[in-house]
Design an enzyme around this catalytic site. Sequence first.
Site, PDB file in Angstrom:
ATOM      1  N   HIS A 130     -51.024  96.548  -6.758  1.00  0.00           N
ATOM      2  CA  HIS A 130     -52.473  96.685  -6.919  1.00  0.00           C
ATOM      3  C   HIS A 130     -53.287  95.839  -5.955  1.00  0.00           C
ATOM      4  O   HIS A 130     -54.508  95.894  -5.975  1.00  0.00           O
ATOM      5  CB  HIS A 130     -52.899  96.359  -8.355  1.00  0.00           C
ATOM      6  CG  HIS A 130     -52.799  94.893  -8.697  1.00  0.00           C
ATOM      7  ND1 HIS A 130     -51.619  94.310  -9.095  1.00  0.00           N
ATOM      8  CD2 HIS A 130     -53.709  93.905  -8.680  1.00  0.00           C
ATOM      9  CE1 HIS A 130     -51.817  93.028  -9.319  1.00  0.00           C
ATOM     10  NE2 HIS A 130     -53.081  92.742  -9.073  1.00  0.00           N
TER      11      HIS A 130
HETATM   12  C1  UD1 Z   1     -58.440  92.240 -10.541  1.00  0.00           C
HETATM   13  C2  UD1 Z   1     -58.445  90.886  -9.859  1.00  0.00           C
HETATM   14  C3  UD1 Z   1     -57.051  90.608  -9.302  1.00  0.00           C
HETATM   15  C4  UD1 Z   1     -55.995  90.746 -10.376  1.00  0.00           C
HETATM   16  C5  UD1 Z   1     -56.108  92.087 -11.071  1.00  0.00           C
HETATM   17  C6  UD1 Z   1     -55.179  92.094 -12.240  1.00  0.00           C
HETATM   18  C7  UD1 Z   1     -60.552  90.255  -8.802  1.00  0.00           C
HETATM   19  C8  UD1 Z   1     -61.264  90.113  -7.519  1.00  0.00           C
HETATM   20  N1  UD1 Z   1     -59.353  90.858  -8.741  1.00  0.00           N
HETATM   21  O1  UD1 Z   1     -58.177  93.205  -9.546  1.00  0.00           O
HETATM   22  O2  UD1 Z   1     -57.005  89.279  -8.810  1.00  0.00           O
HETATM   23  O3  UD1 Z   1     -54.737  90.616  -9.793  1.00  0.00           O
HETATM   24  O4  UD1 Z   1     -57.456  92.262 -11.556  1.00  0.00           O
HETATM   25  O5  UD1 Z   1     -54.932  93.354 -12.726  1.00  0.00           O
HETATM   26  O6  UD1 Z   1     -61.035  89.839  -9.819  1.00  0.00           O
HETATM   27  N2  UD1 Z   1     -60.298  99.884 -13.092  1.00  0.00           N
HETATM   28  C9  UD1 Z   1     -60.145 100.819 -14.075  1.00  0.00           C
HETATM   29  N3  UD1 Z   1     -60.037 100.372 -15.363  1.00  0.00           N
HETATM   30  C10 UD1 Z   1     -60.076  99.077 -15.717  1.00  0.00           C
HETATM   31  C11 UD1 Z   1     -60.241  98.133 -14.693  1.00  0.00           C
HETATM   32  C12 UD1 Z   1     -60.344  98.546 -13.392  1.00  0.00           C
HETATM   33  O7  UD1 Z   1     -60.106 102.006 -13.814  1.00  0.00           O
HETATM   34  O8  UD1 Z   1     -59.963  98.746 -16.905  1.00  0.00           O
HETATM   35  C13 UD1 Z   1     -60.380 100.355 -11.675  1.00  0.00           C
HETATM   36  C14 UD1 Z   1     -61.809 100.593 -11.210  1.00  0.00           C
HETATM   37  O9  UD1 Z   1     -61.795 101.683 -10.345  1.00  0.00           O
HETATM   38  C15 UD1 Z   1     -62.111  99.336 -10.420  1.00  0.00           C
HETATM   39  C16 UD1 Z   1     -60.757  98.977  -9.833  1.00  0.00           C
HETATM   40  O10 UD1 Z   1     -59.818  99.341 -10.837  1.00  0.00           O
HETATM   41  O11 UD1 Z   1     -63.088  99.526  -9.432  1.00  0.00           O
HETATM   42  C17 UD1 Z   1     -60.613  97.506  -9.503  1.00  0.00           C
HETATM   43  O12 UD1 Z   1     -60.917  96.694 -10.631  1.00  0.00           O
HETATM   44  P1  UD1 Z   1     -61.362  95.153 -10.423  1.00  0.00           P
HETATM   45  O13 UD1 Z   1     -61.444  94.467 -11.742  1.00  0.00           O
HETATM   46  O14 UD1 Z   1     -62.553  95.094  -9.555  1.00  0.00           O
HETATM   47  O15 UD1 Z   1     -60.206  94.542  -9.572  1.00  0.00           O
HETATM   48  P2  UD1 Z   1     -58.631  94.693  -9.726  1.00  0.00           P
HETATM   49  O16 UD1 Z   1     -58.127  95.407  -8.537  1.00  0.00           O
HETATM   50  O17 UD1 Z   1     -58.308  95.214 -11.079  1.00  0.00           O
HETATM   51  N1  UDP Z   2     -48.465  93.690 -17.023  1.00  0.00           N
HETATM   52  C1  UDP Z   2     -48.473  94.524 -18.137  1.00  0.00           C
HETATM   53  N2  UDP Z   2     -48.376  95.879 -17.950  1.00  0.00           N
HETATM   54  C2  UDP Z   2     -48.241  96.444 -16.722  1.00  0.00           C
HETATM   55  C3  UDP Z   2     -48.246  95.585 -15.585  1.00  0.00           C
HETATM   56  C4  UDP Z   2     -48.372  94.213 -15.776  1.00  0.00           C
HETATM   57  O1  UDP Z   2     -48.548  94.042 -19.266  1.00  0.00           O
HETATM   58  O2  UDP Z   2     -48.149  97.674 -16.629  1.00  0.00           O
HETATM   59  C5  UDP Z   2     -48.610  92.235 -17.219  1.00  0.00           C
HETATM   60  C6  UDP Z   2     -47.523  91.392 -16.586  1.00  0.00           C
HETATM   61  O3  UDP Z   2     -46.446  91.209 -17.430  1.00  0.00           O
HETATM   62  C7  UDP Z   2     -48.248  90.094 -16.313  1.00  0.00           C
HETATM   63  C8  UDP Z   2     -49.666  90.520 -16.069  1.00  0.00           C
HETATM   64  O4  UDP Z   2     -49.798  91.839 -16.563  1.00  0.00           O
HETATM   65  O5  UDP Z   2     -48.204  89.279 -17.460  1.00  0.00           O
HETATM   66  C9  UDP Z   2     -49.956  90.475 -14.588  1.00  0.00           C
HETATM   67  O6  UDP Z   2     -51.150  91.058 -14.338  1.00  0.00           O
HETATM   68  P1  UDP Z   2     -51.489  91.750 -12.954  1.00  0.00           P
HETATM   69  O7  UDP Z   2     -50.276  92.082 -12.188  1.00  0.00           O
HETATM   70  O8  UDP Z   2     -52.433  92.833 -13.285  1.00  0.00           O
HETATM   71  O9  UDP Z   2     -52.339  90.608 -12.233  1.00  0.00           O
HETATM   72  P2  UDP Z   2     -51.963  89.378 -11.279  1.00  0.00           P
HETATM   73  O10 UDP Z   2     -50.983  88.534 -11.988  1.00  0.00           O
HETATM   74  O11 UDP Z   2     -51.477  89.944 -10.001  1.00  0.00           O
HETATM   75  O12 UDP Z   2     -53.279  88.715 -11.084  1.00  0.00           O
END
Ligand code: UD1
Ligand code: UDP
Length: 363
Positions: free
Chosen positions: A205
């Site tokens: 992601h």
């Molecule tokens: C965010 C964090 C990242 C983290 C990740 C964990 C920031 C800058 N980034 O990234 O550090 O590793 O979360 O998962 O805060 N979206 C959905 N449904 C949701 C949430 C998001 O569809 O419930 C989609 C939307 O299109 C959105 C995109 O995901 O624009 C990105 O979501 P966003 O929270 O901005 O950043 P992440 O890539 O999820």
């Molecule tokens: N995780 C989860 N379901 C998934 C993918 C990840 O529960 O399908 C959990 C994973 O075990 C970890 C956390 O989400 O505890 C990590 O989150 P993510 O990879 O979204 O964010 P990051 O750690 O990169 O910020």
Amino acid sequence: MSRTVAHVVGARPNFMKMAPVFDALAALDQPQLLIHTGQHYDEKMSDIFFRELGIPEPDVNLGVGSGSHATQTAALMTGLEATVLEHEPAAMVVYGDVNSTIAAALVCAKLGIPVVHVEAGLRSFDNTMPEEINRRVTDVLADLLLVTSPEAYGHLADEGLDVDKVRLVGNPMIDTLLKHRARFDAAPVKAAAGLPDRVAVSTLHRPANVDDPVVAQQIVDALKQVAKSIDVAIPLHPRGRQRLADLGLVSGDGIHVIDPLGYVDFVSLVSGADLVITDSGGVQEETTILEVPCLTVRPNTERPITITHGTNRLVTPAELAPAAEAVLSGEVDFPTDRPPFWDGRAGQRCATEIVAFLDRLGA
Ligand code: UD1
Ligand code: UDP
């Protein structure tokens, strides 16, 4: 002055870090306020974790949702400012490196509310990652820096921060893993997803991997190559899902693209995997404790301890398929000693430090 401690969470990895800190503070009868920003909002990116981890319903949900960095951070700050002014907590606890974290730190610092940063001091030294900017700014603003691994002291000192504010507490995400260990069972998750017993699990992601079509195509091609040797289950984050599908990451020929999983199903699947391929921060840490080989498709990691004391290796997209072959054929050895204090008691250490901090504030 109120003695309430507020916590701000918003994105998936925040929830498993906050749960043990919240529980340990509750055990000390500490008054708490739980604020969910709504940065993540899909059932499988948010609510499922509250249910599975027994986290109470948030006191406040700001429902901020998605947007560009500026749009989202502005909405987060506006919502958080009103909430903080209404509740006047004695301190604010923020987690990790997401936009909700930096927004809360900025709001509180300007309102004079002390900030506690859980998972402080991690550095990738790569400012093209939004998370690195979030980490650095949050640490500058924090009054108590709770760190998961010893090298954080050096990073914070090098940036001129006062190391008297730093405490090594261990890793609360690993507390959650160890607490729920008895619930992890890969077989039913594999059966429900139509997966064979031998499986690799992949999550992707990071913007550098999924937003850049050239890199994304290299990774898709590499995963297809890996799938010639082992089925690859990919619980895909909503970010980049469409782009990766357009580039050919669809189910078939050993690739299984599935929805994001809840925590118990995800960690179950990882614990029963032969290999993990990821760009997640948390997954690098979890595989280290589960002792599952992890190939991280990134040029750097803010969690080098998962390499020196764990099962993690960094790979480029071009290195991914040969590195996976090497792991699957047992050619790779991993260090045997695990990171210090990743022992299931980090939440308690955080709580002890937070209560002592409140005492010093006179709250
Ligand atoms: C965010 C964090 C990242 C983290 C990740 C964990 C920031 C800058 N980034 O990234 O550090 O590793 O979360 O998962 O805060 N979206 C959905 N449904 C949701 C949430 C998001 O569809 O419930 C989609 C939307 O299109 C959105 C995109 O995901 O624009 C990105 O979501 P966003 O929270 O901005 O950043 P992440 O890539 O999820
Ligand atoms: N995780 C989860 N379901 C998934 C993918 C990840 O529960 O399908 C959990 C994973 O075990 C970890 C956390 O989400 O505890 C990590 O989150 P993510 O990879 O979204 O964010 P990051 O750690 O990169 O910020």
